[in-house]
Scaffold this active site. Structure first.
Site, PDB file in Angstrom:
ATOM      1  N   HIS A   1       0.819  -1.223   0.000  1.00 35.16           N
ATOM      2  CA  HIS A   1       0.000   0.000   0.000  1.00 35.16           C
ATOM      3  C   HIS A   1       0.853   1.273   0.000  1.00 35.16           C
ATOM      4  O   HIS A   1       0.319   2.372  -0.220  1.00 35.16           O
ATOM      5  CB  HIS A   1      -0.926   0.026   1.219  1.00 35.16           C
ATOM      6  CG  HIS A   1      -1.966  -1.046   1.214  1.00 35.16           C
ATOM      7  ND1 HIS A   1      -2.804  -1.270   0.140  1.00 35.16           N
ATOM      8  CD2 HIS A   1      -2.300  -1.973   2.157  1.00 35.16           C
ATOM      9  CE1 HIS A   1      -3.605  -2.276   0.412  1.00 35.16           C
ATOM     10  NE2 HIS A   1      -3.322  -2.723   1.629  1.00 35.16           N
TER      11      HIS A   1
ATOM     12  N   ASP B   1      -2.594 -10.634  -2.470  1.00 36.16           N
ATOM     13  CA  ASP B   1      -3.162 -10.137  -1.221  1.00 36.16           C
ATOM     14  C   ASP B   1      -4.631  -9.792  -1.453  1.00 36.16           C
ATOM     15  O   ASP B   1      -5.024  -9.406  -2.557  1.00 36.16           O
ATOM     16  CB  ASP B   1      -2.399  -8.889  -0.785  1.00 36.16           C
ATOM     17  CG  ASP B   1      -2.756  -8.434   0.614  1.00 36.16           C
ATOM     18  OD1 ASP B   1      -2.013  -8.752   1.554  1.00 36.16           O
ATOM     19  OD2 ASP B   1      -3.779  -7.732   0.763  1.00 36.16           O
TER      20      ASP B   1
ATOM     21  N   HIS C   1      -6.252  -7.301  -0.472  1.00 35.92           N
ATOM     22  CA  HIS C   1      -6.422  -5.872  -0.707  1.00 35.92           C
ATOM     23  C   HIS C   1      -5.599  -5.444  -1.919  1.00 35.92           C
ATOM     24  O   HIS C   1      -4.488  -5.940  -2.128  1.00 35.92           O
ATOM     25  CB  HIS C   1      -5.965  -5.066   0.517  1.00 35.92           C
ATOM     26  CG  HIS C   1      -6.668  -5.445   1.782  1.00 35.92           C
ATOM     27  ND1 HIS C   1      -6.129  -6.338   2.689  1.00 35.92           N
ATOM     28  CD2 HIS C   1      -7.857  -5.049   2.287  1.00 35.92           C
ATOM     29  CE1 HIS C   1      -6.970  -6.480   3.701  1.00 35.92           C
ATOM     30  NE2 HIS C   1      -8.016  -5.711   3.482  1.00 35.92           N
TER      31      HIS C   1
ATOM     32  N   ASP D   1      -4.347 -12.972   3.425  1.00 37.69           N
ATOM     33  CA  ASP D   1      -5.532 -12.485   4.127  1.00 37.69           C
ATOM     34  C   ASP D   1      -6.850 -12.782   3.427  1.00 37.69           C
ATOM     35  O   ASP D   1      -7.909 -12.400   3.936  1.00 37.69           O
ATOM     36  CB  ASP D   1      -5.416 -10.992   4.450  1.00 37.69           C
ATOM     37  CG  ASP D   1      -4.757 -10.178   3.355  1.00 37.69           C
ATOM     38  OD1 ASP D   1      -4.428 -10.739   2.297  1.00 37.69           O
ATOM     39  OD2 ASP D   1      -4.555  -8.970   3.566  1.00 37.69           O
TER      40      ASP D   1
END
Length: 341
Positions: free
Chosen positions: A158, A193, A195, A282
Site C-alpha cells: 500500500h 493479497d 487488498h 488475508d
C-alpha cells in the site's frame, strides 16, 4: 528456497488503528512474522539475514522526502508537548492543498494516506530491515537462486512512492522488482493479497517494463476503496501493463481462482523474465481481517501455478493476519511453489 528474515521486525509494535470509527487493536502485530518463521524453521527452510544494502534500493522507488520523514519523524514528534507514544495523523491534505509543510503534524498528514500506519519508536529500524529483506531476496535471485522468500514485516504494497498507508511504510515488492530490473528486461508483479496493492500500482503505472497484475476484493466497498478497478490499465508507456481483477467481497476458491487464472494468462502474455509475488494470505477463510473464504487448498493451487512458470521469483510477504493456521499456510504455499508437495 532461502528465507530472508530480520528479527528487527519486532521493534515495530503499534497498538491501534481506526476501524469503523473506533480505535481498535491493530492486527499487524509482530507475532504474524514470528509464527511463520517458527513453522518454516521447524520445516527445514534455510534462513539468512539481509546484508546491508544502504538506502539505494529504497530510493530507487521512493521519494527522498518520505524516507527522511520515516527516519526522523518519531524524534520530532516526541518534542511536541503532550505527544502520544505513537504517531497518528489528525489531518490529511485534500487535492487543493499543494504545499509540503515543515512542521511535524503537517508532515505526518502529508506522508501518510490514512490512520493505519502508526509510527512508534522502532518503526524506522523495522521498516528499513523489511526493505533490506526484499533487496536481499532479489540479490539472491539475481545471483542465480531460482526463488527466495522475503519474510517482510511490516508489509509494503500500500506504500506509494511518497506516502505510507494501510500498515505499509516502504514498498518491499516494488523494491524487489526494481532490483530485478538490473538483470531482467521484463518483470511481472503478481499480487494475491486480498487488498489491492495501490502503492505498487502507482509506482509502476506509467512503465511498460514492469507488469502489475492483482487479484483483490472489490474496492467499491473494500480497502483501499479508491484504486483497483478494472479500468485502471496503466498510462503512457505503461498502458496495458496494469491488470486488476477484483472479486466480490466474501468470495471463496471458485471466484478467487477464476480471477487468478486471468492474472496468470496476462503474465504469460507479458513474457516476463522474472516474477515478484506480493504474497498476502488475508483472503484465507480463517483470516481475522480479510472477510473472504479461500481455503488452504486454493492457495496451494495458486502456488503450484506460479511455480510452474519456471521463472526466477522473489516472494514478498504482505498481509495475512494471526490465526492458528497462518504458519502452516505459509509453509504449504512455499512447498507447493517449489513442487515438493
Amino acid at each position: 528456497m532461502k528465507v530472508v528474515f530480520s528479527q528487527a521486525h519486532a521493534l515495530h509494535r503499534p497498538r491501534s488503528f481506526i476501524k469503523a470509527g473506533q480505535v481498535a487493536p491493530t492486527p499487524e502485530i509482530a507475532e504474524r512474522a514470528t509464527r511463520i518463521a517458527a513453522v518454516l524453521g521447524e520445516s527445514g527452510f534455510e534462513f539468512v539475514a539481509p546484508r546491508e544494502h544502504g538506502l539505494a534500493p529504497i530510493l530507487a522507488v521512493h521519494d527522498a522526502g518520505l524516507v527522511d520523514f520515516l527516519s526522523a519523524s518519531y524524534e520530532a514528534w516526541k518534542q511536541l508537548p503532550g505527544s502520544s507514544d505513537e504517531i497518528v495523523p489528525n489531518v490529511h491534505p485534500g487535492p487543493r492543498f499543494r504545499s509540503r509543510p515543515t512542521g511535524i503534524v503537517g508532515r505526518v498528514g502529508y506522508y501518510t494516506q490514512d490512520t493505519a500506519c502508526p509510527i512508534v519508536a522502532g518503526t524506522w529500524e523495522a521498516v528499513r530491515a523489511a526493505a533490506g529483506c526484499a533487496a536481499e531476496a532479489a540479490r539472491l535471485v539475481c545471483d542465480g537462486a531460482g526463488a527466495a522468500y522475503a519474510l517482510c514485516r511490516p508489509p509494503g504494497h500500500h506504500a506509494t512512492a511518497d506516502r505510507a498507508g494501510g500498515f505499509c511504510y516502504l514498498n518491499n515488492a516494488a523494491i524487489a522488482a526494481q532490483a530485478l530490473r538490473a538483470q531482467c528486461m521484463r518483470v511481472a508483479i503478481v499480487d494475491i493479497d486480498v487488498h489491492h496493492g495501490n502503492g505498487t500500482q502507482e509506482i509502476f503505472y506509467d512503465r511498460g517494463d514492469v507488469l502489475f497484475a492483482s487479484i483483490h476484493g472489490d474496492p467499491s466497498g473494500f480497502y483501499p476503496f479508491y484504486s483497483g478497478n478494472v479500468d485502471e490499465r496503466g498510462a503512457g508507456e505503461g498502458r496495458g501493463a496494469n491488470l486488476n481483477v477484483p472479486f466480490p467481497v466474501g468470495s471463496g476458491d471458485t471466484e478467487v481462482l477464476a480471477a487468478f487464472a486471468n492474472v496468470m494468462a496476462c503474465v504469460r502474455e507479458f513474457s516476463a523474465q522474472a516474477v515478484v509475488i506480493s504474497l498476502g494470505f488475508d483472503a484465507h477463510e480463517k483470516d481475522p481481517h480479510g472477510a473472504h473464504k479461500v481455503t488452504t487448498a486454493g492457495f496451494v493451487q495458486m502456488a503450484e501455478s506460479l511455480g510452474k512458470l519456471g521463472l526466477p521469483t522473489v516472494l514478498v510477504q504482505e498481509g495475512g493476519y494471526l490465526h492458528d493456521e497462518l504458519g502452516s499456510l505459509a509453509r504449504d504455499f512455499l512447498v507447493a511453489f517449489e513442487g515438493r508437495a
